[in-house]
Enzyme design. Structure first.
Site, PDB file in Angstrom:
ATOM      1  N   SER A  15      -6.623   5.392   8.575  1.00 29.85           N
ATOM      2  CA  SER A  15      -7.995   4.863   8.501  1.00 29.85           C
ATOM      3  C   SER A  15      -8.287   3.854   9.614  1.00 29.85           C
ATOM      4  O   SER A  15      -9.311   3.939  10.292  1.00 29.85           O
ATOM      5  CB  SER A  15      -8.216   4.171   7.154  1.00 29.85           C
ATOM      6  OG  SER A  15      -7.917   5.062   6.115  1.00 29.85           O
ATOM      7  N   GLU A  35      -0.131  10.189  16.634  1.00 30.37           N
ATOM      8  CA  GLU A  35       0.134  10.321  15.195  1.00 30.37           C
ATOM      9  C   GLU A  35       1.268  11.318  15.064  1.00 30.37           C
ATOM     10  O   GLU A  35       1.171  12.445  15.549  1.00 30.37           O
ATOM     11  CB  GLU A  35      -1.120  10.805  14.460  1.00 30.37           C
ATOM     12  CG  GLU A  35      -0.883  11.268  13.037  1.00 30.37           C
ATOM     13  CD  GLU A  35      -0.222  10.223  12.128  1.00 30.37           C
ATOM     14  OE1 GLU A  35      -0.750   9.093  12.030  1.00 30.37           O
ATOM     15  OE2 GLU A  35       0.829  10.535  11.527  1.00 30.37           O
ATOM     16  N   CYS A  43      -4.341   7.212   3.257  1.00 32.74           N
ATOM     17  CA  CYS A  43      -5.539   7.359   2.424  1.00 32.74           C
ATOM     18  C   CYS A  43      -5.905   8.823   2.216  1.00 32.74           C
ATOM     19  O   CYS A  43      -6.111   9.272   1.088  1.00 32.74           O
ATOM     20  CB  CYS A  43      -6.700   6.601   3.062  1.00 32.74           C
ATOM     21  SG  CYS A  43      -8.268   6.924   2.256  1.00 32.74           S
ATOM     22  N   CYS A  48      -5.363   7.524  -1.429  1.00 33.64           N
ATOM     23  CA  CYS A  48      -6.634   7.402  -2.168  1.00 33.64           C
ATOM     24  C   CYS A  48      -7.290   8.741  -2.525  1.00 33.64           C
ATOM     25  O   CYS A  48      -7.673   8.956  -3.674  1.00 33.64           O
ATOM     26  CB  CYS A  48      -7.650   6.603  -1.358  1.00 33.64           C
ATOM     27  SG  CYS A  48      -6.952   5.217  -0.480  1.00 33.64           S
ATOM     28  N   LYS A  51      -5.146  11.165  -4.682  1.00 39.29           N
ATOM     29  CA  LYS A  51      -4.986  10.456  -5.966  1.00 39.29           C
ATOM     30  C   LYS A  51      -6.249  10.597  -6.816  1.00 39.29           C
ATOM     31  O   LYS A  51      -6.197  10.918  -7.997  1.00 39.29           O
ATOM     32  CB  LYS A  51      -4.662   8.985  -5.672  1.00 39.29           C
ATOM     33  CG  LYS A  51      -4.418   8.074  -6.859  1.00 39.29           C
ATOM     34  CD  LYS A  51      -5.657   7.460  -7.464  1.00 39.29           C
ATOM     35  CE  LYS A  51      -6.567   6.743  -6.547  1.00 39.29           C
ATOM     36  NZ  LYS A  51      -6.140   5.463  -6.051  1.00 39.29           N
ATOM     37  N   TYR A 184      -0.879  -1.132  -8.757  1.00 42.44           N
ATOM     38  CA  TYR A 184      -1.917  -0.099  -8.692  1.00 42.44           C
ATOM     39  C   TYR A 184      -1.340   1.304  -8.910  1.00 42.44           C
ATOM     40  O   TYR A 184      -1.813   2.085  -9.730  1.00 42.44           O
ATOM     41  CB  TYR A 184      -2.532  -0.067  -7.286  1.00 42.44           C
ATOM     42  CG  TYR A 184      -3.529  -1.126  -6.925  1.00 42.44           C
ATOM     43  CD1 TYR A 184      -4.891  -0.826  -6.882  1.00 42.44           C
ATOM     44  CD2 TYR A 184      -3.129  -2.402  -6.554  1.00 42.44           C
ATOM     45  CE1 TYR A 184      -5.822  -1.767  -6.480  1.00 42.44           C
ATOM     46  CE2 TYR A 184      -4.053  -3.356  -6.159  1.00 42.44           C
ATOM     47  CZ  TYR A 184      -5.393  -3.035  -6.116  1.00 42.44           C
ATOM     48  OH  TYR A 184      -6.300  -3.968  -5.722  1.00 42.44           O
ATOM     49  N   GLU A 188      -1.928   3.798 -12.088  1.00 40.62           N
ATOM     50  CA  GLU A 188      -2.773   4.973 -11.822  1.00 40.62           C
ATOM     51  C   GLU A 188      -2.021   6.262 -12.136  1.00 40.62           C
ATOM     52  O   GLU A 188      -2.542   7.158 -12.810  1.00 40.62           O
ATOM     53  CB  GLU A 188      -3.241   4.962 -10.356  1.00 40.62           C
ATOM     54  CG  GLU A 188      -4.282   3.878 -10.097  1.00 40.62           C
ATOM     55  CD  GLU A 188      -4.822   3.849  -8.676  1.00 40.62           C
ATOM     56  OE1 GLU A 188      -5.847   3.196  -8.456  1.00 40.62           O
ATOM     57  OE2 GLU A 188      -4.219   4.475  -7.780  1.00 40.62           O
ATOM     58  N   ALA A 347     -10.547  -1.530  -6.994  1.00 40.70           N
ATOM     59  CA  ALA A 347     -10.539  -0.835  -8.285  1.00 40.70           C
ATOM     60  C   ALA A 347      -9.192  -0.188  -8.493  1.00 40.70           C
ATOM     61  O   ALA A 347      -8.581   0.306  -7.553  1.00 40.70           O
ATOM     62  CB  ALA A 347     -11.617   0.232  -8.313  1.00 40.70           C
ATOM     63  N   HIS A 442     -31.943   0.250 -18.404  1.00 38.43           N
ATOM     64  CA  HIS A 442     -31.525   0.624 -19.744  1.00 38.43           C
ATOM     65  C   HIS A 442     -31.633   2.135 -19.945  1.00 38.43           C
ATOM     66  O   HIS A 442     -32.584   2.733 -19.452  1.00 38.43           O
ATOM     67  CB  HIS A 442     -32.439  -0.097 -20.742  1.00 38.43           C
ATOM     68  CG  HIS A 442     -32.048   0.103 -22.161  1.00 38.43           C
ATOM     69  ND1 HIS A 442     -30.900  -0.438 -22.704  1.00 38.43           N
ATOM     70  CD2 HIS A 442     -32.659   0.813 -23.153  1.00 38.43           C
ATOM     71  CE1 HIS A 442     -30.833  -0.082 -23.983  1.00 38.43           C
ATOM     72  NE2 HIS A 442     -31.871   0.676 -24.271  1.00 38.43           N
ATOM     73  N   GLU A 447     -26.101  -2.841 -17.300  1.00 38.79           N
ATOM     74  CA  GLU A 447     -27.167  -3.777 -17.678  1.00 38.79           C
ATOM     75  C   GLU A 447     -26.594  -5.017 -18.368  1.00 38.79           C
ATOM     76  O   GLU A 447     -27.204  -6.082 -18.374  1.00 38.79           O
ATOM     77  CB  GLU A 447     -28.215  -3.106 -18.571  1.00 38.79           C
ATOM     78  CG  GLU A 447     -27.733  -2.754 -19.954  1.00 38.79           C
ATOM     79  CD  GLU A 447     -28.819  -2.072 -20.795  1.00 38.79           C
ATOM     80  OE1 GLU A 447     -29.895  -2.673 -20.968  1.00 38.79           O
ATOM     81  OE2 GLU A 447     -28.583  -0.943 -21.276  1.00 38.79           O
TER      82      GLU A 447
HETATM   83  P1  NDP Z   1       1.708  -3.286  -5.803  1.00 36.68           P
HETATM   84  O1  NDP Z   1       2.029  -4.350  -4.849  1.00 36.68           O
HETATM   85  O2  NDP Z   1       0.338  -3.150  -6.332  1.00 36.68           O
HETATM   86  O3  NDP Z   1       2.673  -3.362  -7.047  1.00 36.68           O
HETATM   87  C1  NDP Z   1       4.044  -3.335  -6.914  1.00 36.68           C
HETATM   88  C2  NDP Z   1       4.618  -3.399  -8.299  1.00 36.68           C
HETATM   89  O4  NDP Z   1       6.013  -3.146  -8.250  1.00 36.68           O
HETATM   90  C3  NDP Z   1       4.428  -4.747  -8.938  1.00 36.68           C
HETATM   91  O5  NDP Z   1       4.146  -4.551 -10.295  1.00 36.68           O
HETATM   92  C4  NDP Z   1       5.791  -5.388  -8.739  1.00 36.68           C
HETATM   93  O6  NDP Z   1       6.102  -6.317  -9.740  1.00 36.68           O
HETATM   94  C5  NDP Z   1       6.687  -4.197  -8.904  1.00 36.68           C
HETATM   95  N1  NDP Z   1       7.983  -4.354  -8.259  1.00 36.68           N
HETATM   96  C6  NDP Z   1       8.238  -4.769  -7.002  1.00 36.68           C
HETATM   97  N2  NDP Z   1       9.567  -4.741  -6.764  1.00 36.68           N
HETATM   98  C7  NDP Z   1      10.147  -4.310  -7.888  1.00 36.68           C
HETATM   99  C8  NDP Z   1      11.488  -4.080  -8.275  1.00 36.68           C
HETATM  100  N3  NDP Z   1      12.479  -4.292  -7.443  1.00 36.68           N
HETATM  101  N4  NDP Z   1      11.725  -3.642  -9.513  1.00 36.68           N
HETATM  102  C9  NDP Z   1      10.706  -3.414 -10.376  1.00 36.68           C
HETATM  103  N5  NDP Z   1       9.412  -3.604 -10.074  1.00 36.68           N
HETATM  104  C10 NDP Z   1       9.134  -4.051  -8.844  1.00 36.68           C
HETATM  105  O7  NDP Z   1       2.225  -1.968  -5.088  1.00 36.68           O
HETATM  106  P2  NDP Z   1       1.845  -0.454  -5.245  1.00 36.68           P
HETATM  107  O8  NDP Z   1       3.013   0.259  -4.693  1.00 36.68           O
HETATM  108  O9  NDP Z   1       1.382  -0.123  -6.608  1.00 36.68           O
HETATM  109  O10 NDP Z   1       0.615  -0.307  -4.255  1.00 36.68           O
HETATM  110  C11 NDP Z   1       0.689  -0.808  -2.908  1.00 36.68           C
HETATM  111  C12 NDP Z   1      -0.659  -1.253  -2.451  1.00 36.68           C
HETATM  112  O11 NDP Z   1      -1.457  -0.130  -2.172  1.00 36.68           O
HETATM  113  C13 NDP Z   1      -1.429  -2.061  -3.477  1.00 36.68           C
HETATM  114  O12 NDP Z   1      -1.146  -3.414  -3.383  1.00 36.68           O
HETATM  115  C14 NDP Z   1      -2.863  -1.765  -3.128  1.00 36.68           C
HETATM  116  O13 NDP Z   1      -3.340  -2.734  -2.237  1.00 36.68           O
HETATM  117  C15 NDP Z   1      -2.801  -0.402  -2.469  1.00 36.68           C
HETATM  118  N6  NDP Z   1      -3.325   0.613  -3.407  1.00 36.68           N
HETATM  119  C16 NDP Z   1      -4.627   0.551  -3.749  1.00 36.68           C
HETATM  120  C17 NDP Z   1      -5.157   1.455  -4.628  1.00 36.68           C
HETATM  121  C18 NDP Z   1      -6.589   1.362  -5.010  1.00 36.68           C
HETATM  122  O14 NDP Z   1      -7.344   0.719  -4.295  1.00 36.68           O
HETATM  123  N7  NDP Z   1      -6.999   1.954  -6.118  1.00 36.68           N
HETATM  124  C19 NDP Z   1      -4.340   2.521  -5.215  1.00 36.68           C
HETATM  125  C20 NDP Z   1      -2.988   2.469  -4.797  1.00 36.68           C
HETATM  126  C21 NDP Z   1      -2.501   1.548  -3.934  1.00 36.68           C
HETATM  127  P3  NDP Z   1       5.607  -7.843  -9.647  1.00 36.68           P
HETATM  128  O15 NDP Z   1       4.200  -7.875 -10.126  1.00 36.68           O
HETATM  129  O16 NDP Z   1       6.559  -8.518 -10.548  1.00 36.68           O
HETATM  130  O17 NDP Z   1       5.761  -8.258  -8.211  1.00 36.68           O
END
Ligand code: NDP
Length: 466
Positions: A15, A35, A43, A48, A51, A184, A188, A347, A442, A447
């Site tokens: 992106s 690339e 994405c 995204c 997904k 996330y 999801e 979201a 409405h 709302e």
């Molecule tokens: P996130 O950073 O959202 O979440 C990572 C999760 O993994 C957290 O719950 C974290 O726990 C946990 N974690 C990290 N290390 C370990 C471990 N060693 N053992 C167990 N659990 C662990 O990462 P995602 O991979 O879900 O997504 C990456 C990014 O991609 C997101 O931050 C988001 O910005 C983007 N994304 C956005 C979406 C959207 O807009 N709808 C959809 C998908 C991704 P803890 O909370 O304790 O750190």
């Protein structure tokens, strides 16, 4: 003056890279982009877009169930995973073609190759062995799923697990899946697999998924997951992952032992900087391997910039695009522009969706605001006949002194669509009085945001110490 092959060389066709290359080329600059895999990046190819297609697929069954209350009967319904994956792949290939065509149409040269630094102005393209030079270089290489648990608990077995990358290409829908993580991607995919018929267990190291989101929304999501039958194991981490006969076996530090068909790691993402040879260009990396940049996305090498997930600022596609546009303003239009990371709506595409913009209640207090909080929960009209015990939650966080709306959070159907527009209001500095003075539309769920007259409670930063 040194003559370079290009005015700008972009590494990465996701992106951020695509937008930057096109916009820079429109200024008349000579631009190329490398690339190594497929144009579109995370994405479009494995994030995204695919997904969201899977999210749609996962919602049909419950929509069909809801329809019964409205008099419909579709008889026996069947779901076929290979059909979904094949159709999804066709759409992704179409989008990839569009991305490539649009970049080429802007006059950008695309190299399907892996670029690595030789010095601040020289890149080696590994497949072709070609060397290219550029005045400015933009790193937009994104990130990839973390595969290492990085805990003392789990020392082996990671190779038996999939990540979101592979989840999009499974040959069959796993009857039972265990997902590690609470962010996330974990929640999801927990909803996607559950909606399609898998038995899902989420192993989360916190008390609840989505640490850092507004607590009321986390509570609402946790209740909803429980109600749906998505099993969440809190405060838990894997201690064992192994193959046992035809299935996989997981154990946790809290004593759970689960047999399953797939194990998915959704434990964060790692910046793609490992094999770039950034040291040869004088680019400094942060602790997590991310490229460190200043407020204008400039790295420690003055002619090299970086945008998007590789910088680990806000890992969202629209933010990468915004950073790319600001980079072009700064580097090619003589108009230094800092990306604005405030009021970024986001979201989580669970079912229903969880979306928000601005500060959470906790972050507002931590930032020193005294706040008035307005909350509403209700049964959406659809579910009055649909029959499922689904509820929507909405929350406005308002600065008690200025009346400005600091944050808005929704857990409910179409939350993401609503929050996108609320983000405009917050960016304009809307007050609660502006919300109150807006005539409701409405009957909608949205709302409720302009009819929340009664304050639920007030809090001050001092409450945090209690
Ligand atoms: P996130 O950073 O959202 O979440 C990572 C999760 O993994 C957290 O719950 C974290 O726990 C946990 N974690 C990290 N290390 C370990 C471990 N060693 N053992 C167990 N659990 C662990 O990462 P995602 O991979 O879900 O997504 C990456 C990014 O991609 C997101 O931050 C988001 O910005 C983007 N994304 C956005 C979406 C959207 O807009 N709808 C959809 C998908 C991704 P803890 O909370 O304790 O750190």
């Amino acid at each position: 003056m040194t003559q370079y092959d290009y005015d700008l060389f972009v590494i990465g066709g996701g992106s951020g890279g695509v937008r930057a290359s096109r916009m820079a080329a429109q200024t008349g600059a000579r631009v190329a982009l490398a690339e190594e895999w497929r144009m579109g990046g995370t994405c479009v190819i494995r994030g995204c877009i695919p997904k969201k297609l899977l999210v749609y697929a996962s919602q049909f069954m419950e929509n069909i169930m809801d329809s019964r209350g409205f008099g419909w009967d579709f008889g026996d319904c069947k779901f076929d995973w290979p059909t979904l994956i094949a159709n999804k792949d066709r759409e992704i290939a179409r989008l990839e073609g569009l991305y490539t065509a649009n970049v080429e149409k802007s006059g950008v040269t695309i190299f399907q190759d892996r670029a690595v630094f030789e010095d601040p102005h020289t890149l080696l393209l590994l497949n072709s062995g070609k060397r290219v030079t550029a005045d400015k270089i933009l790193v937009a290489t994104g990130n990839r799923p973390t595969r290492e648990m990085g805990t003392a608990h789990l020392v082996s077995g990671g190779e038996l697990c999939i990540t979101s990358d592979e989840a999009f290409h499974l040959k069959e829908l796993p009857p039972r899946i265990v997902i590690a993580g609470g962010g996330y991607i974990a929640v999801e995919f927990a909803h996607i697999f559950h909606g399609l018929g898998s038995e899902v267990t989420l192993v989360c190291r916190r008390d609840q998924p989505l640490f850092g989101f507004d607590q009321d929304m986390r509570d609402a999501l946790s209740d909803s997951m429980k109600q749906r039958g998505i099993r969440v194991l809190p405060h838990s981490q894997f201690t064992l992952v192994e193959k046992r006969g035809d299935c996989l076996h997981v154990e946790t530090d809290k004593g759970a032992a689960i047999d399953c068909d797939q194990i998915m790691l959704a434990i964060g993402r790692h910046p793609n900087t490992d094999a770039l040879h950034v040291d040869k260009a004088g680019i400094a990396l942060g602790k997590r391997g991310e490229i460190e940049v200043d407020a204008y996305s400039r790295t420690s090498a003055p002619n090299i910039y970086a945008v998007g997930d590789v910088t680990d600022r806000v890992q969202l596609t629209p933010v990468a695009i915004h950073e790319a546009m600001c980079f072009v303003e700064t580097a090619f239009k003589n108009n230094p522009t800092r990306p604005d990371h405030r009021h970024v709506p986001s979201a989580v595409f669970t079912t229903p969706e969880l979306a928000g913009v601005g500060l959470t209640e906790a972050k507002a207090l931590l930032a020193g605001h005294s706040i008035d909080v307005y909350k509403s929960t209700f049964k959406p009209l659809l579910h009055t006949l649909g029959g499922r015990p689904v509820r929507t939650y909405m929350k406005l966080i308002v600065d008690a002194k200025t009346d400005k709306v600091l944050g808005c959070h929704i857990f409910g159907d179409h939350a993401a669509e609503v929050i996108q527009i609320v983000a405009v209001c917050l960016k304009m500095g809307a007050t609660k009085a502006d919300f109150d003075g807006t005539i409701a539309l409405h009957p909608t769920a949205a709302e409720e945001l302009v009819t929340m007259r009664t304050k639920s409670y007030s809090r001050t930063p001092a409450d945090l110490q209690v």
